[in-house]
Scaffold this motif. Structure first.
Motif, PDB file in Angstrom:
ATOM      1  N   ALA A 159       0.831  -1.204   0.000  1.00  0.00           N
ATOM      2  CA  ALA A 159       0.000   0.000   0.000  1.00  0.00           C
ATOM      3  C   ALA A 159       0.868   1.257   0.000  1.00  0.00           C
ATOM      4  CB  ALA A 159      -0.914  -0.009   1.225  1.00  0.00           C
ATOM      5  N   VAL A 160       1.902   1.263   0.830  1.00  0.00           N
ATOM      6  CA  VAL A 160       2.798   2.423   0.887  1.00  0.00           C
ATOM      7  C   VAL A 160       3.491   2.616  -0.459  1.00  0.00           C
ATOM      8  CG1 VAL A 160       4.842   3.418   1.989  1.00  0.00           C
ATOM      9  CG2 VAL A 160       3.163   2.168   3.370  1.00  0.00           C
ATOM     10  N   GLU A 161       3.947   1.513  -1.044  1.00  0.00           N
ATOM     11  CA  GLU A 161       4.625   1.599  -2.336  1.00  0.00           C
ATOM     12  C   GLU A 161       3.695   2.153  -3.423  1.00  0.00           C
ATOM     13  OE1 GLU A 161       7.240  -1.196  -5.374  1.00  0.00           O
ATOM     14  OE2 GLU A 161       5.709  -2.112  -4.103  1.00  0.00           O
ATOM     15  N   ASP A 162       2.474   1.649  -3.470  1.00  0.00           N
ATOM     16  CA  ASP A 162       1.525   2.125  -4.484  1.00  0.00           C
ATOM     17  C   ASP A 162       1.287   3.624  -4.364  1.00  0.00           C
ATOM     18  OD1 ASP A 162       1.278  -0.422  -5.455  1.00  0.00           O
ATOM     19  OD2 ASP A 162      -0.726  -0.789  -4.632  1.00  0.00           O
ATOM     20  N   MET A 163       1.096   4.090  -3.127  1.00  0.00           N
ATOM     21  CA  MET A 163       0.790   5.505  -2.923  1.00  0.00           C
ATOM     22  C   MET A 163       2.002   6.390  -3.230  1.00  0.00           C
ATOM     23  SD  MET A 163      -1.568   7.626  -2.255  1.00  0.00           S
ATOM     24  CE  MET A 163      -2.791   6.392  -1.808  1.00  0.00           C
ATOM     25  N   THR A 164       3.185   5.971  -2.824  1.00  0.00           N
ATOM     26  CA  THR A 164       4.378   6.780  -3.099  1.00  0.00           C
ATOM     27  C   THR A 164       4.658   6.831  -4.600  1.00  0.00           C
ATOM     28  OG1 THR A 164       5.770   4.833  -2.638  1.00  0.00           O
ATOM     29  CG2 THR A 164       5.461   6.411  -0.854  1.00  0.00           C
ATOM     30  N   LYS A 165       4.418   5.716  -5.280  1.00  0.00           N
ATOM     31  CA  LYS A 165       4.629   5.690  -6.728  1.00  0.00           C
ATOM     32  C   LYS A 165       3.679   6.652  -7.441  1.00  0.00           C
ATOM     33  CE  LYS A 165       4.866   2.569 -10.708  1.00  0.00           C
ATOM     34  NZ  LYS A 165       4.662   1.174 -11.200  1.00  0.00           N
ATOM     35  N   GLN A 166       2.444   6.714  -6.982  1.00  0.00           N
ATOM     36  CA  GLN A 166       1.471   7.633  -7.581  1.00  0.00           C
ATOM     37  C   GLN A 166       1.940   9.074  -7.514  1.00  0.00           C
ATOM     38  OE1 GLN A 166      -2.577   7.247  -6.149  1.00  0.00           O
ATOM     39  NE2 GLN A 166      -2.470   5.007  -6.200  1.00  0.00           N
ATOM     40  N   HIS A 167       2.728   9.382  -6.482  1.00  0.00           N
ATOM     41  CA  HIS A 167       3.221  10.748  -6.303  1.00  0.00           C
ATOM     42  C   HIS A 167       4.674  10.900  -6.732  1.00  0.00           C
ATOM     43  CE1 HIS A 167      -0.407  10.815  -3.800  1.00  0.00           C
ATOM     44  NE2 HIS A 167      -0.385  12.115  -3.927  1.00  0.00           N
ATOM     45  N   ASN A 168       5.151   9.936  -7.515  1.00  0.00           N
ATOM     46  CA  ASN A 168       6.493  10.001  -8.109  1.00  0.00           C
ATOM     47  C   ASN A 168       7.623  10.019  -7.086  1.00  0.00           C
ATOM     48  OD1 ASN A 168       5.482  10.126 -10.841  1.00  0.00           O
ATOM     49  ND2 ASN A 168       4.913  12.255 -10.420  1.00  0.00           N
ATOM     50  N   PHE A 169       7.429   9.282  -6.002  1.00  0.00           N
ATOM     51  CA  PHE A 169       8.501   9.086  -5.032  1.00  0.00           C
ATOM     52  C   PHE A 169       9.082   7.689  -5.222  1.00  0.00           C
ATOM     53  CE2 PHE A 169       6.349  12.572  -2.982  1.00  0.00           C
ATOM     54  CZ  PHE A 169       7.342  13.245  -2.278  1.00  0.00           C
ATOM     55  N   THR A 170      10.368   7.547  -4.947  1.00  0.00           N
ATOM     56  CA  THR A 170      10.998   6.235  -4.911  1.00  0.00           C
ATOM     57  C   THR A 170      10.749   5.621  -3.542  1.00  0.00           C
ATOM     58  OG1 THR A 170      12.737   6.898  -6.448  1.00  0.00           O
ATOM     59  CG2 THR A 170      13.196   4.987  -5.057  1.00  0.00           C
ATOM     60  N   PHE A 171      10.377   4.350  -3.529  1.00  0.00           N
ATOM     61  CA  PHE A 171      10.044   3.651  -2.288  1.00  0.00           C
ATOM     62  C   PHE A 171      11.209   2.766  -1.856  1.00  0.00           C
ATOM     63  CE2 PHE A 171       8.322  -0.347  -0.457  1.00  0.00           C
ATOM     64  CZ  PHE A 171       7.812   0.170   0.732  1.00  0.00           C
ATOM     65  N   VAL A 172      11.573   2.856  -0.582  1.00  0.00           N
ATOM     66  CA  VAL A 172      12.668   2.054  -0.030  1.00  0.00           C
ATOM     67  C   VAL A 172      12.127   1.255   1.155  1.00  0.00           C
ATOM     68  CG1 VAL A 172      14.959   2.084   1.016  1.00  0.00           C
ATOM     69  CG2 VAL A 172      14.366   3.792  -0.713  1.00  0.00           C
TER      70      VAL A 172
END
Length: 331
Positions: free
Chosen positions: A80-93
């Motif tokens: 869920a965190v990855e999906d949301m960060t990707k929507q806002h063009n952030f890289t997820f770690v």
């Protein structure tokens, strides 16, 4: 390797103009912007993220620290965190910490060095003092770390009460509890909810509680101890689903039939609980929504550069399956 100078040369503009186009900073004539965009495409130019982060003071990176990647609850949360960060063009770690404070602090130091924009933390060991000097937006997820930090949790106390009430409603007379780690806020709340429902019962004994540390094997051994010490136990509330599976295996090894002789209800609602035999009755968290909300909060703090404390609490719901008497699937 293509450089920004190569782009500037092909577009017949200055390096500063290319930089303004890349960073959307300052005025650039529309025709000039088109030439720069064409040059970038022709040369397949990839901007240097480190250089851009130094220029803008941001890395476009959000990290999630989880204590146990082997527990299926955390990959579901991380998705869920990855999906949301990707929507806002952030890289997820994603950082797995094993609930080891030294490992957690090493990750935090490394993330600070990388100028990470925000951190979402699930931890049993990090304290407010550990993160007081980070200077980076932080949101606590699944458990509360400090009153000064934004958090996303569920109503663990109410959910635990409802779990025990369900066991009572289906006829259980002796209800025990496999608890989580004693220093974790959500485990404390689930234990508190259990005690609220049973501590005034004439049959209740403190030895009806065993710790499972949120781990499968620990819960399996704790359940064996409970069921051999107190053979009259006919109901078991387990503080998370992974331990609930351990409890099912313990009952099986002792020849105790679930749910005919022992009803088991757990907490979390992970997909693993649907695959066990019998399928696990649980108090289901809205796992995806909680992870997405934590990401929303951290992104808002990053984008708007504010540190307002927000505390979101979701409700859990009973999902009846086959590990409790008269259970039925409500999915």
């Amino acid at each position: 390797m293509t450089t920004i100078k190569d782009v500037a040369k092909l577009a017949e503009v200055s390096v500063a103009t290319v930089s303004r186009v890349l960073n959307k900073n300052g005025y650039v004539h529309s025709e000039t912007e088109k030439r720069v965009a064409y040059a970038i495409k022709q040369l397949n130019y990839k901007p240097n993220d480190v250089a851009r982060s130094l220029f803008k003071g941001r890395s476009k990176m959000i990290a999630l620290l989880v204590p146990d990647i082997m527990n299926p609850f955390f990959p579901e949360l991380a998705r869920a965190v990855e999906d949301m960060t990707k929507q806002h063009n952030f890289t997820f770690v994603l950082c797995n910490t094993d609930d080891d404070i030294d490992k957690e602090m090493a990750y935090l130091d490394a993330l600070k060095q990388k100028s990470v924009d925000g951190i979402i933390i699930v931890s049993s060991t990090i304290s407010a003092d550990n993160i007081s000097g980070m200077g980076t937006p932080i949101v606590a997820l699944d458990r509360i770390l400090s009153s000064s930090l934004s958090s996303v949790t569920v109503n663990n106390y109410v959910g635990a009460k409802e779990a025990v009430q369900h066991l009572k409603a289906i006829g259980c007379k002796r209800i025990a509890h496999i608890s989580g780690p004693e220093n974790v806020s959500n485990a404390k709340q689930r234990l508190k909810g259990y005690l609220e429902e049973v501590q005034d019962e004439e049959w209740f004994l403190p030895s009806y509680i065993e710790q499972g540390e949120y781990h499968f094997e620990d819960a399996k051994e704790a359940t064996k101890k409970l069921l051999t010490t107190h053979r009259d136990i006919d109901g078991l509330f387990v503080a998370n689903d992974l331990m609930g599976v351990g409890a099912l295996k313990a009952a099986e090894s002792l020849g105790i039939k679930v749910p005919e002789e022992l009803s088991i209800i757990a907490f979390d609602g992970i997909s693993l609980g649907e695959t066990t035999s019998p399928a696990l009755t649980t108090m289901a968290q809205p796992i995806y929504q909680a992870g997405a909300k934590a990401a929303e909060i951290i992104i808002e703090q990053i984008e708007n550069q504010h540190s307002f404390v927000t505390n979101e609490e979701f409700s859990v719901k009973l999902v009846e399956r086959q590990s409790t008497k008269f259970g039925r699937s409500s999915l």
